[in-house]
Design an enzyme around this catalytic site. Structure first.
Site: not given
Length: 127
Positions: A8-10, A66, A69
């Site tokens: 995930s980006h987070s 997610d 990228s």
């Protein structure tokens, strides 16, 4: 056992998704990679590669991502990892991770069966 990696980006989101999936599945190789190297929002191939290598015990790994990228960085990480049979599931990350984690607990689980279980989550209605 087939390993699972959540990207995930987070970092907090990735960790939380793994926490929920572990609660539903009990055991299994469930790893996550999230955020950029400076602790911000983003993804980076090196932590994803490390998560893939940690999750692998020889039975392969299914990766859930997610956003777009994250796919690119996961593909790069797969190329860099010294692990055979790693696939990216085209699935919603939370629901797919839950399905995959449960499917991976089966003694007959394969990378393909776990990926398919994750991708079945695309059709689940929430209301």
């Amino acid at each position: 056992m087939v390993g699972i990696v959540v990207v995930s980006h987070s970092a907090k989101a990735a960790e939380g998704i793994c926490e929920i999936a572990r609660e539903m599945s009990g055991e299994g190789a469930l790893e996550y990679a999230g955020g950029d190297p400076d602790g911000g929002i983003g993804t980076s191939s090196d932590p994803i590669r490390e998560a893939i290598e940690t999750a692998s015990d020889g039975d392969g790994v299914v990766v859930l991502v997610d956003l777009g990228s994250a796919v690119m960085n996961a593909e790069l990480a797969i190329e860099m990892a010294g692990v055979d049979d790693v696939v990216i599931a085209d699935a919603p990350v939370l629901e797919g991770a839950l399905n995959a984690a449960v499917a991976a607990t089966s003694p007959s689980a394969t990378v393909e069966s776990v990926r398919e279980s994750a991708e079945e989550a695309r059709d689940v209605s929430k209301v």
